[in-house]
Write a protein that holds these residues in place. Sequence first.
Motif, PDB file in Angstrom:
ATOM      1  N   ASN A  16     -73.974  27.828 -48.303  1.00  0.00           N
ATOM      2  CA  ASN A  16     -74.572  26.703 -47.585  1.00  0.00           C
ATOM      3  C   ASN A  16     -73.669  26.249 -46.445  1.00  0.00           C
ATOM      4  O   ASN A  16     -74.147  25.961 -45.340  1.00  0.00           O
ATOM      5  CB  ASN A  16     -74.857  25.542 -48.539  1.00  0.00           C
ATOM      6  CG  ASN A  16     -76.018  25.839 -49.457  1.00  0.00           C
ATOM      7  OD1 ASN A  16     -76.928  26.586 -49.121  1.00  0.00           O
ATOM      8  ND2 ASN A  16     -75.989  25.269 -50.645  1.00  0.00           N
ATOM      9  N   ASP A  17     -72.365  26.195 -46.687  1.00  0.00           N
ATOM     10  CA  ASP A  17     -71.415  25.813 -45.651  1.00  0.00           C
ATOM     11  C   ASP A  17     -71.432  26.817 -44.500  1.00  0.00           C
ATOM     12  O   ASP A  17     -71.470  26.428 -43.328  1.00  0.00           O
ATOM     13  CB  ASP A  17     -70.009  25.696 -46.237  1.00  0.00           C
ATOM     14  CG  ASP A  17     -68.976  25.380 -45.174  1.00  0.00           C
ATOM     15  OD1 ASP A  17     -69.050  24.286 -44.578  1.00  0.00           O
ATOM     16  OD2 ASP A  17     -68.104  26.241 -44.924  1.00  0.00           O
ATOM     17  N   SER A  20     -74.531  26.560 -42.397  1.00  0.00           N
ATOM     18  CA  SER A  20     -74.546  25.322 -41.614  1.00  0.00           C
ATOM     19  C   SER A  20     -73.555  25.348 -40.463  1.00  0.00           C
ATOM     20  O   SER A  20     -73.780  24.734 -39.429  1.00  0.00           O
ATOM     21  CB  SER A  20     -74.231  24.126 -42.519  1.00  0.00           C
ATOM     22  OG  SER A  20     -75.225  23.999 -43.505  1.00  0.00           O
ATOM     23  N   ARG A  21     -72.473  26.071 -40.623  1.00  0.00           N
ATOM     24  CA  ARG A  21     -71.346  26.026 -39.682  1.00  0.00           C
ATOM     25  C   ARG A  21     -71.413  27.070 -38.574  1.00  0.00           C
ATOM     26  O   ARG A  21     -71.061  26.792 -37.430  1.00  0.00           O
ATOM     27  CB  ARG A  21     -70.070  26.214 -40.508  1.00  0.00           C
ATOM     28  CG  ARG A  21     -68.796  26.182 -39.778  1.00  0.00           C
ATOM     29  CD  ARG A  21     -67.578  26.180 -40.716  1.00  0.00           C
ATOM     30  NE  ARG A  21     -67.695  26.904 -41.963  1.00  0.00           N
ATOM     31  CZ  ARG A  21     -67.476  28.216 -42.093  1.00  0.00           C
ATOM     32  NH1 ARG A  21     -67.117  28.932 -41.069  1.00  0.00           N
ATOM     33  NH2 ARG A  21     -67.598  28.807 -43.263  1.00  0.00           N
ATOM     34  N   TYR A  45     -79.905  25.540 -40.191  1.00  0.00           N
ATOM     35  CA  TYR A  45     -80.197  25.708 -41.615  1.00  0.00           C
ATOM     36  C   TYR A  45     -80.526  24.333 -42.164  1.00  0.00           C
ATOM     37  O   TYR A  45     -79.668  23.454 -42.231  1.00  0.00           O
ATOM     38  CB  TYR A  45     -78.983  26.314 -42.309  1.00  0.00           C
ATOM     39  CG  TYR A  45     -79.120  26.543 -43.786  1.00  0.00           C
ATOM     40  CD1 TYR A  45     -80.114  27.357 -44.304  1.00  0.00           C
ATOM     41  CD2 TYR A  45     -78.230  25.949 -44.671  1.00  0.00           C
ATOM     42  CE1 TYR A  45     -80.225  27.577 -45.663  1.00  0.00           C
ATOM     43  CE2 TYR A  45     -78.327  26.161 -46.030  1.00  0.00           C
ATOM     44  CZ  TYR A  45     -79.328  26.981 -46.521  1.00  0.00           C
ATOM     45  OH  TYR A  45     -79.428  27.197 -47.875  1.00  0.00           O
ATOM     46  N   LYS A 119     -82.670  18.992 -34.866  1.00  0.00           N
ATOM     47  CA  LYS A 119     -81.502  19.544 -35.571  1.00  0.00           C
ATOM     48  C   LYS A 119     -80.755  20.536 -34.685  1.00  0.00           C
ATOM     49  O   LYS A 119     -79.520  20.617 -34.734  1.00  0.00           O
ATOM     50  CB  LYS A 119     -81.918  20.204 -36.880  1.00  0.00           C
ATOM     51  CG  LYS A 119     -82.466  19.239 -37.905  1.00  0.00           C
ATOM     52  CD  LYS A 119     -81.406  18.299 -38.408  1.00  0.00           C
ATOM     53  CE  LYS A 119     -81.923  17.422 -39.531  1.00  0.00           C
ATOM     54  NZ  LYS A 119     -80.927  16.449 -39.978  1.00  0.00           N
ATOM     55  N   LYS A 123     -76.859  20.106 -33.592  1.00  0.00           N
ATOM     56  CA  LYS A 123     -75.870  21.154 -33.868  1.00  0.00           C
ATOM     57  C   LYS A 123     -75.144  21.599 -32.608  1.00  0.00           C
ATOM     58  O   LYS A 123     -73.928  21.740 -32.595  1.00  0.00           O
ATOM     59  CB  LYS A 123     -76.546  22.352 -34.533  1.00  0.00           C
ATOM     60  CG  LYS A 123     -75.586  23.494 -34.874  1.00  0.00           C
ATOM     61  CD  LYS A 123     -76.289  24.619 -35.614  1.00  0.00           C
ATOM     62  CE  LYS A 123     -75.315  25.732 -35.966  1.00  0.00           C
ATOM     63  NZ  LYS A 123     -75.974  26.816 -36.725  1.00  0.00           N
TER      64      LYS A 123
END
Length: 157
Positions: A16-17, A20-21, A45, A119, A123
């Motif tokens: 998940n990290d 997202s990153r 994501y 989103k 980001k």
Amino acid sequence: MQYRMKTHPLSEEKLNDLLSRVQTGSLATLNEDGTPYNTPVHYVYVNECIYVHGLPKGQKIDNIIRDSKVGFTVYEMQALLLDANGKPCDTNTKYESAIVTGRAALVGDLEEKRMALQKVVEKYTPQLAHVPLPENMVRGTAVIRISIVELTGKYYE
């Protein structure tokens, strides 16, 4: 199963990290003749889905309309791990990667499109997150939602 998937799998939290990153991913669709078409993309994501945006026409859109099966990959190379004895074939890489198998669909719902595009702004250009998205841009931008069927990841350090 690949050897490193058995010995170095990423945890769900790390996956998940990573998703997202990381700033860019690679979206693989299938051409009409069955050959792969791989496109580098910006993505977000959100809610266990991957969202990609872009022009409303093109090869990846045509491919998704014809066949919703897709692959998506993100990769982060963190360092080269040089062999202490200077052997080039024993050089390795410290990395994390995620591989998604999924189903892609064009998002028609304007609120879902707006959420995904917002989103994207948050980001990539967080300094502009407070600026309202123009309605014509929300309507005119293609947003692809990838629903994840399988998600795997691995690392090496």
